[in-house]
Design a protein around this motif. Structure first.
Motif, PDB file in Angstrom:
ATOM      1  N   GLY A 652      10.265   4.857  17.357  1.00 44.04           N
ATOM      2  CA  GLY A 652      10.730   5.452  16.111  1.00 44.04           C
ATOM      3  C   GLY A 652      11.810   4.646  15.423  1.00 44.04           C
ATOM      4  O   GLY A 652      12.481   5.147  14.523  1.00 44.04           O
ATOM      5  N   THR A 653      11.971   3.371  15.807  1.00 42.30           N
ATOM      6  CA  THR A 653      13.022   2.542  15.211  1.00 42.30           C
ATOM      7  C   THR A 653      12.512   1.740  14.022  1.00 42.30           C
ATOM      8  O   THR A 653      13.295   1.266  13.214  1.00 42.30           O
ATOM      9  CB  THR A 653      13.590   1.568  16.256  1.00 42.30           C
ATOM     10  N   LEU A 654      11.185   1.555  13.943  1.00 38.82           N
ATOM     11  CA  LEU A 654      10.566   0.826  12.842  1.00 38.82           C
ATOM     12  C   LEU A 654       9.531   1.716  12.177  1.00 38.82           C
ATOM     13  O   LEU A 654       8.858   2.514  12.838  1.00 38.82           O
ATOM     14  CB  LEU A 654       9.881  -0.452  13.341  1.00 38.82           C
ATOM     15  N   LEU A 655       9.384   1.564  10.852  1.00 40.78           N
ATOM     16  CA  LEU A 655       8.372   2.303  10.107  1.00 40.78           C
ATOM     17  C   LEU A 655       7.685   1.326   9.159  1.00 40.78           C
ATOM     18  O   LEU A 655       8.345   0.679   8.347  1.00 40.78           O
ATOM     19  CB  LEU A 655       9.005   3.449   9.316  1.00 40.78           C
ATOM     20  N   ALA A 656       6.380   1.199   9.298  1.00 43.32           N
ATOM     21  CA  ALA A 656       5.594   0.351   8.404  1.00 43.32           C
ATOM     22  C   ALA A 656       5.011   1.216   7.304  1.00 43.32           C
ATOM     23  O   ALA A 656       4.485   2.301   7.565  1.00 43.32           O
ATOM     24  CB  ALA A 656       4.481  -0.356   9.180  1.00 43.32           C
ATOM     25  N   VAL A 657       5.098   0.734   6.063  1.00 38.37           N
ATOM     26  CA  VAL A 657       4.567   1.486   4.921  1.00 38.37           C
ATOM     27  C   VAL A 657       3.884   0.503   3.980  1.00 38.37           C
ATOM     28  O   VAL A 657       4.384  -0.606   3.742  1.00 38.37           O
ATOM     29  CB  VAL A 657       5.692   2.271   4.209  1.00 38.37           C
ATOM     30  N   SER A 658       2.704   0.883   3.478  1.00 35.38           N
ATOM     31  CA  SER A 658       1.953  -0.013   2.597  1.00 35.38           C
ATOM     32  C   SER A 658       2.534   0.013   1.189  1.00 35.38           C
ATOM     33  O   SER A 658       3.141   1.006   0.764  1.00 35.38           O
ATOM     34  CB  SER A 658       0.475   0.397   2.569  1.00 35.38           C
ATOM     35  N   THR A 659       2.349  -1.081   0.469  1.00 36.25           N
ATOM     36  CA  THR A 659       2.845  -1.181  -0.903  1.00 36.25           C
ATOM     37  C   THR A 659       1.663  -1.299  -1.865  1.00 36.25           C
ATOM     38  O   THR A 659       0.532  -1.597  -1.455  1.00 36.25           O
ATOM     39  CB  THR A 659       3.760  -2.403  -1.069  1.00 36.25           C
ATOM     40  N   HIS A 660       1.929  -1.099  -3.146  1.00 36.03           N
ATOM     41  CA  HIS A 660       0.835  -1.115  -4.138  1.00 36.03           C
ATOM     42  C   HIS A 660       0.316  -2.520  -4.399  1.00 36.03           C
ATOM     43  O   HIS A 660      -0.775  -2.694  -4.944  1.00 36.03           O
ATOM     44  CB  HIS A 660       1.302  -0.470  -5.451  1.00 36.03           C
ATOM     45  N   ASP A 661       1.090  -3.556  -4.022  1.00 36.23           N
ATOM     46  CA  ASP A 661       0.673  -4.928  -4.282  1.00 36.23           C
ATOM     47  C   ASP A 661       0.136  -5.601  -3.024  1.00 36.23           C
ATOM     48  O   ASP A 661       0.361  -6.783  -2.774  1.00 36.23           O
ATOM     49  CB  ASP A 661       1.831  -5.739  -4.870  1.00 36.23           C
ATOM     50  N   ASN A 662      -0.550  -4.827  -2.174  1.00 41.05           N
ATOM     51  CA  ASN A 662      -1.226  -5.347  -0.975  1.00 41.05           C
ATOM     52  C   ASN A 662      -0.252  -5.911   0.050  1.00 41.05           C
ATOM     53  O   ASN A 662      -0.551  -6.878   0.745  1.00 41.05           O
ATOM     54  CB  ASN A 662      -2.251  -6.416  -1.358  1.00 41.05           C
ATOM     55  N   GLY A 663       0.901  -5.308   0.157  1.00 35.62           N
ATOM     56  CA  GLY A 663       1.878  -5.729   1.147  1.00 35.62           C
ATOM     57  C   GLY A 663       2.248  -4.594   2.088  1.00 35.62           C
ATOM     58  O   GLY A 663       1.697  -3.488   2.028  1.00 35.62           O
ATOM     59  N   LYS A 665       5.885  -2.953   3.857  1.00 39.21           N
ATOM     60  CA  LYS A 665       7.338  -2.964   4.025  1.00 39.21           C
ATOM     61  C   LYS A 665       7.679  -2.404   5.393  1.00 39.21           C
ATOM     62  O   LYS A 665       7.048  -1.442   5.856  1.00 39.21           O
ATOM     63  CB  LYS A 665       8.026  -2.152   2.926  1.00 39.21           C
ATOM     64  N   ILE A 666       8.663  -3.017   6.017  1.00 38.94           N
ATOM     65  CA  ILE A 666       9.140  -2.564   7.317  1.00 38.94           C
ATOM     66  C   ILE A 666      10.517  -1.953   7.125  1.00 38.94           C
ATOM     67  O   ILE A 666      11.448  -2.618   6.647  1.00 38.94           O
ATOM     68  CB  ILE A 666       9.207  -3.715   8.336  1.00 38.94           C
ATOM     69  N   LEU A 667      10.646  -0.685   7.468  1.00 40.59           N
ATOM     70  CA  LEU A 667      11.910   0.027   7.373  1.00 40.59           C
ATOM     71  C   LEU A 667      12.474   0.205   8.774  1.00 40.59           C
ATOM     72  O   LEU A 667      11.714   0.388   9.739  1.00 40.59           O
ATOM     73  CB  LEU A 667      11.730   1.399   6.711  1.00 40.59           C
ATOM     74  N   VAL A 668      13.794   0.182   8.887  1.00 45.59           N
ATOM     75  CA  VAL A 668      14.428   0.259  10.203  1.00 45.59           C
ATOM     76  C   VAL A 668      15.576   1.249  10.178  1.00 45.59           C
ATOM     77  O   VAL A 668      16.142   1.552   9.129  1.00 45.59           O
ATOM     78  CB  VAL A 668      14.975  -1.123  10.648  1.00 45.59           C
ATOM     79  N   ASN A 669      15.915   1.743  11.366  1.00 42.32           N
ATOM     80  CA  ASN A 669      17.192   2.427  11.562  1.00 42.32           C
ATOM     81  C   ASN A 669      18.141   1.438  12.246  1.00 42.32           C
ATOM     82  O   ASN A 669      17.849   0.253  12.345  1.00 42.32           O
ATOM     83  CB  ASN A 669      17.020   3.725  12.356  1.00 42.32           C
ATOM     84  N   GLY A 670      19.282   1.915  12.715  1.00 33.88           N
ATOM     85  CA  GLY A 670      20.261   1.013  13.318  1.00 33.88           C
ATOM     86  C   GLY A 670      19.728   0.273  14.524  1.00 33.88           C
ATOM     87  O   GLY A 670      19.907  -0.945  14.664  1.00 33.88           O
ATOM     88  N   ASP A 671      19.005   1.005  15.399  1.00 31.14           N
ATOM     89  CA  ASP A 671      18.451   0.352  16.587  1.00 31.14           C
ATOM     90  C   ASP A 671      17.386  -0.667  16.206  1.00 31.14           C
ATOM     91  O   ASP A 671      17.283  -1.741  16.798  1.00 31.14           O
ATOM     92  CB  ASP A 671      17.853   1.395  17.532  1.00 31.14           C
ATOM     93  N   GLY A 672      16.575  -0.322  15.218  1.00 24.37           N
ATOM     94  CA  GLY A 672      15.549  -1.255  14.777  1.00 24.37           C
ATOM     95  C   GLY A 672      16.131  -2.514  14.167  1.00 24.37           C
ATOM     96  O   GLY A 672      15.603  -3.617  14.361  1.00 24.37           O
ATOM     97  N   LEU A 673      17.232  -2.361  13.435  1.00 24.69           N
ATOM     98  CA  LEU A 673      17.878  -3.529  12.840  1.00 24.69           C
ATOM     99  C   LEU A 673      18.409  -4.463  13.913  1.00 24.69           C
ATOM    100  O   LEU A 673      18.258  -5.683  13.826  1.00 24.69           O
ATOM    101  CB  LEU A 673      19.011  -3.070  11.907  1.00 24.69           C
TER     102      LEU A 673
END
Length: 1136
Positions: A652-663, A665-673
């Motif tokens: 649960g430290t990283l979250l992958a999310v798709s973007t509208h331009d075929n990419g 994004k990787i989101l993180v919390n403190g542990d993920g960073l």
């Protein structure tokens, strides 16, 4: 019974208790089965009212409901039997034996015989196991402690051990409120109404023309009495308004008794196995929340299986701890404190995929490895830590000629193909891809950028909408569903179809396999909104009801398997995320926060048993599982589609999310960073070198020479498993396979150099504190939870170090930053193996740790001992030498089955439960020195001091093949040199370790794929092991050097010299005998030394990993010559 009816029963119970109707109270408790009054139960046990005790229990459970229930009834009846014997009432004892205890004979006949033999003794205390039995009162007290723990652990008693927190006389209050309301509705209310009956509605009789004052504050039923003696239990909170019922509730699964016939009880030992009848499981879901997966060794109280009075027979002692001990069963879902900072909300990476991601999944072990499937059929593998796309494969049918004509025609008509779902297997050794056209493809994953084709299955007519992995019948299977309205189950090894489930009337949209205890089942959802559930048989679906949304619905369990959620979007765009009450088949809660018209099918995910996340309205939306209101939203710095695809990593430290331009994004919390920062620094220079080498097909001889001289890597030809081979005949160069996200400048003058760690400042090391003066460490292993290290010294004494969990060290896992404690129980006893007359220093030592870290099986030349890791007590001993045990390994699917390698070269397959040797395997000529199970291939690989490898099938224990190690020319091994074996994470290949070599073998053909040998004249290898992710190999040598190899090609990656960790203690006689790898930290390992020391080593935090990746020549590093290390022989079992 509805929720409100249930609450009414509690109100009546409170009223009866206040009115002192004691017998009626307990009768209603029993008949309703809503509240188990522990105080009443304790009193009845203390008083020896056994008939009353069993009758009360019968309202909540039966003997054969589950292993906990069976154990509860067995303990009660055993106590009743012993009391009769203690009173010398033989007729009564015989009656109890025949009427009450005989039912358990079918589960453990030997145990029943031993109980029967007690009749022949003048005093049953003559039996060694009952020698400490005290008087009746103390025995009942001790048993009651055990019973309470079993009841609290039994899922059937969940939510039944606490009485709701009610105000005094709550039923009276409600009646008063009703009467007040009735009085206010009177046409001519009187000032002082006379209430004479509750049987009919109140109405004031004759009109008097006056308005009566509101009687709200006047209790019409008189003064409310004080609460009686109902147990003053705290607030519980599950009593909420009745949820909207589902047409066919889950509780109705298998409601037709004629549909399936099963035996009433199981053939397993007392209190051990799950019920054979799946009806009970599915009607009463029993998956306990594993909110506390790691064992606290110090909590000896949790040893609810190890009683002061040892049970008769070994089976309970061995089996129960494996199945019961490590799990705590909280009565609600209260979690540890979380904050918004725990959510991954900060964007730190943007990966350019090139086509629209349709499905993503993080690797279950390597937390930064992300699988992606796209709308044009591409699959990609990203390392989000290093920003590299490791793999990019375009859609291609591997064997078009073997596919159905309908698929071939479909592809000719329209070649466009999309990935509908991509997913890892539970251990990360395989991944599966479900396509929009007929087929699924299964790949092996060997780490890094090494994937290989495994299976291509023409699975469905039309699109394959979902794919999942499960373990029915203890074997990995693939589950698919499709447009042809079916669900199908396939063998993950051969691709053979095992089951086809038909019954949906619309295309099947998703599958969700799960299990309750030992019962495996599958949820499926279809595009008509129907949800069905299936067992792995041919008897049809067990449930049929409508999902909120009535269209595209997916289902998922929380990480601990205790809570079920679904997310559905209707054709009109209305979205529902709900939690299900499985036991009632009802929606428990519906989460708020969706717009009325979503612009696409909403995807969702769960993490940490705490949070839900969904992509909707160009946002990422988060919920706390225990709160229906939206917790927060994140726009990920913009650029998201209307309904983005989302996926958490396992922690649960990283979250992958798709973007509208075929990419992506990787989101993180403190542990993920923190995780990504350590990975960013690992190999920047190396990556530049790799990019440079990719444009140069030849490495300068000077460059190779500057790396090393004289040790050799031998790569054998084996087409199916050639490690550097390309797939699909694709001749991709390095740049195609690993495009860079960041713009990197090339330093042409920079060449790779082997990393050498030769000073303490270049790594982190910790010698574990040791107050006991011990001899050399013969065996070493991390606990499976990673919070402790267990060592076996050559003095036959076990040492256990446990890391503290506190504010400074919240994870509690092994580390070099915080020193652990050498742990001992309050009793001060040590876990010491039995030894023979020979010098224990000369004995062969071995041990195996149970999967839940609660028990260790161990031997040091004498009998095999079973120790409880929390109390250090010896639970049992067995198998007297000769021959002595020389290696131990638990069966991966059944902890009651142990493979025991012997001094006489045989392997005994021993069933602890029935104390019986099931098979004796032969094939070696000298003692057994290594054993390893593959739960994918269902084989046991053995190695011996004869330098021979053997493969045995675990179904019939037949020998399949054998081969001797290929000893390098010029190397003369010792007369008896240990050989160790350990399976790769893929469970297909295994590592063989000998003083002359480390080698990688493919199991099905027993072919050597890779081999590395130290140069002639250098120190031999003492031991080696895979890292937890099988990406590295840690090898120790007799000169105390540690060499770290890349497992993919056996390239020497890093070398740790003795001066780096043996500070002030460098000596020719001090070196590692054994290496152990941390179970979840790939870059941490531990060493067991000849002087009795244990060291933990990690790379510097700023570097994050060992060494720098070497360049490759033409895509392969196998031609590089390696600087010889030094090493020797005396190993340990790779237990993982």
């Amino acid at each position: 019974m509805s929720s409100l009816s249930r609450e009414l029963v509690f109100l009546i119970l409170q009223f009866l208790d206040e009115e002192k109707f004691k017998e009626t109270v307990h009768k209603l408790e029993q008949e309703s089965g809503f509240y188990f009054n522990m105080k009443y139960f304790e009193d009845e046990v203390h008083n020896g009212n056994w008939d009353s005790v069993e009758k009360y229990l019968s309202g909540f459970t039966k003997v054969d409901d589950n292993r906990y229930s069976m154990k509860i009834f067995f303990e009660i009846r055993k106590q009743k039997y012993l009391e009769a014997l203690d009173k010398h009432d033989r007729p009564k004892a015989v009656e109890i034996l025949v009427k009450d205890l005989k039912v358990f004979a079918s589960f453990n006949e030997e145990l029943f015989k031993e109980i029967t033999q007690l009749l022949t003794l003048e005093n049953f205390r003559e039996n060694e196991q009952l020698s400490k039995y005290g008087d009746t009162k103390s025995a009942r007290t001790i048993m009651l402690v055990e019973l309470k723990k079993l009841i609290e652990a039994n899922p059937l008693f969940r939510d039944k051990l606490q009485f709701p927190n009610l105000k005094n006389s709550r039923l009276r209050t409600l009646i008063n409120q009703s009467l007040n309301w009735q009085h206010q509705l009177c046409k001519n209310p009187r000032p002082n109404p006379d209430i004479k009956t509750l049987f009919v509605d109140h109405s004031c009789g004759q009109p008097n023309g006056a308005l009566a004052p509101s009687p709200v504050n006047n209790p019409l039923l008189g003064v409310m009495p004080k609460a009686g003696t109902f147990p003053p239990l705290g607030a519980h909170g599950p009593f909420q308004p009745a949820p909207t019922p589902v047409p066919t509730p889950l509780v109705g699964w298998m409601s037709s008794p004629s549909a399936v016939t099963h035996s009433a009880v199981t053939g397993a030992p007392i209190g051990l196995n799950a019920p054979t009848n799946p009806v009970a499981i599915l009607k009463h879901p029993r998956t306990p929340p594993t909110a506390n997966p790691s064992i606290e060794y110090a909590s000896a109280d949790s040893e609810h299986v190890s009683k002061r009075i040892r049970p008769l027979g070994i089976s309970e002692e061995v089996n129960l701890p494996v199945n019961i001990l490590p799990v705590s069963y909280p009565q609600n879902h209260n979690q540890a404190a979380f904050s918004l900072e725990d959510l991954p909300k900060t964007v730190v990476r943007t990966l350019i995929q090139g086509s629209n991601p349709m499905s993503m999944d993080f690797h279950p072990v390597q937390q930064t490895i992300l699988l992606v499937g796209t709308n044009v059929g591409d699959i990609a593998l990203w390392d989000v830590g290093t920003r590299e796309r490791l793999i990019l494969r375009n859609f291609k049918v591997w064997e078009l000629g073997t596919c159905s004509m309908s698929l071939q025609a479909s592809l000719v008509k329209d070649p466009a193909v999309s990935v509908n779902r991509i997913i890892w297997s539970p251990d990360g050794a395989l991944f599966g891809v479900a396509y929009s056209r007929h087929i699924v493809q299964i790949y092996y994953y060997h780490g890094g950028d090494d994937i290989r084709q495994h299976l291509e299955i023409d699975a469905h007519v039309g699109g394959v909408n979902d794919i999942a992995f499960a373990h029915p019948n203890k074997q990995l299977s693939i589950i698919t569903c499709g447009d042809d309205k079916t669900i199908r189950v396939w063998d993950a090894t051969s691709g053979t179809k095992q089951h086809t489930f038909e019954g949906h009337e619309a295309p099947v949209y998703s599958v969700c396999p799960h299990h309750k205890e030992n019962i495996q089942f599958i949820f499926s959802t279809a595009l008509d909104g129907k949800i069905k559930a299936w067992l792995y048989d041919n008897l049809g679906s067990r449930v049929d009801y409508d999902a909120p949304g009535h269209w595209c619905t997916t289902m998922a369990y929380s990480a601990d398997g205790s809570r079920l959620f679904s997310c559905g979007t209707s054709k009109e765009g209305e979205t529902f995320i709900v939690e299900w009450n499985e036991s009632e088949g009802a929606v428990k809660r519906t989460y708020q926060g969706f717009r009325k018209r979503s612009l696409g099918v909403v995807q969702f995910d769960t993490t940490r048993n705490k949070f839900l996340v969904a992509g909707d309205e160009f946002l990422i939306k988060f919920w706390d599982m225990d709160n229906i209101n939206l917790l927060t939203t994140v726009d990920a710095d913009g650029g998201l589609p209307a309904s983005p695809r989302i996926r958490f990593n396992k922690e649960g430290t990283l979250l992958a999310v798709s973007t509208h331009d075929n990419g992506i994004k990787i989101l993180v919390n403190g542990d993920g960073l923190r995780l990504l920062r350590t990975l960013e620094n690992r190999s920047f220079d190396a990556s530049r070198a790799v990019s440079e080498i990719a444009t140069k097909p030849v490495i300068s001889p000077l460059t190779a020479a500057s790396v090393a001289t004289s040790s050799g890597i031998t790569e054998r030809t084996a087409p199916p498993i050639t490690i550097a081979a390309g797939m699909n005949g694709e001749g991709r160069n390095m740049v195609d396979v690993k495009p860079r996200i960041a713009d990197e400048s090339m330093d042409k003058s920079k060449v790779w150099k082997l990393t050498e760690v030769n000073e303490p400042a270049q790594c982190r090391s910790l010698r574990l504190p040791d107050s006991l003066r011990t001899s050399k460490i013969s065996r070493l292993i991390y606990s499976n939870s990673g919070v402790a290290i267990l060592a076996l010294a050559s003095s036959a004494i076990h040492l256990l170090w446990k890391w503290p969990r506190n504010e400074r060290h919240s994870s509690g896992k092994a580390t070099t930053v915080v020193a652990p404690q050498l742990w001992q129980p309050p009793s001060g006893i040590l876990m010491t193996n039995e030894i023979t007359d020979t010098n224990p220093e000369e004995a062969v030592h071995c041990f195996a740790l149970s999967k839940n870290d609660s028990y260790v099986m161990s031997a040091s030349g004498g009998k095999i001992s079973l120790f409880n890791m929390m109390t250090f007590k010896t639970m049992t001993t067995f198998m007297s030498p000769p021959p002595a045990a020389t290696f131990l390994a638990f069966h991966p699917q059944d902890n009651n089955i142990i493979a025991i390698g012997m001094e006489d070269s045989t392997i005994q397959i021993y069933n602890v439960r029935v104390d019986e040797v099931k098979s004796k395997l032969r094939g070696h000529s000298k003692r057994i020195t290594g054993l390893a199970f593959s739960n994918v291939l269902n084989v046991l690989v053995s190695s011996g001091a004869d330098a021979q490898l053997c493969v045995f099938g675990t179904d019939g224990w037949e020998k399949q093949r054998s081969r001797f190690l290929q000893i390098p020319a010029g190397r003369a091994p010792a007369a008896i040199a240990d050989t160790r074996v350990q399976f790769h994470q893929d469970q297909i290949h295994f590592l063989a370790v000998h003083e002359t070599q480390i080698a990688l073998y493919e199991t099905t053909k027993l072919e050597c794929v890779k081999q590395w040998s130290p140069r002639e004249g250098s120190a031999p290898i003492s031991h080696a092991t895979f890292s937890c992710d099988s990406q590295l190999i840690y090898a120790s040598f007799l000169d105390a050097t540690i060499c770290i190899f890349l497992a993919a090609n056996f390239t020497l990656h890093c070398r740790v010299l003795p001066a780096a960790y043996l500070v002030g203690n460098v000596s020719a006689t001090v070196y590692p005998l054994v290496v152990a790898a941390h179970p979840s930290e790939p870059n941490q390992f531990a060493l067991g030394m000849t002087d009795g020391g244990v060291y933990v080593l990690e790379p510097l935090e700023s570097e994050g990993k060992w060494g720098v990746s070497p360049p490759t020549e033409n895509g392969s590093a196998s031609s590089l010559s390696i600087t010889p290390p030094a090493g020797a022989s005396n190993p340990d079992q790779p237990q993982r």
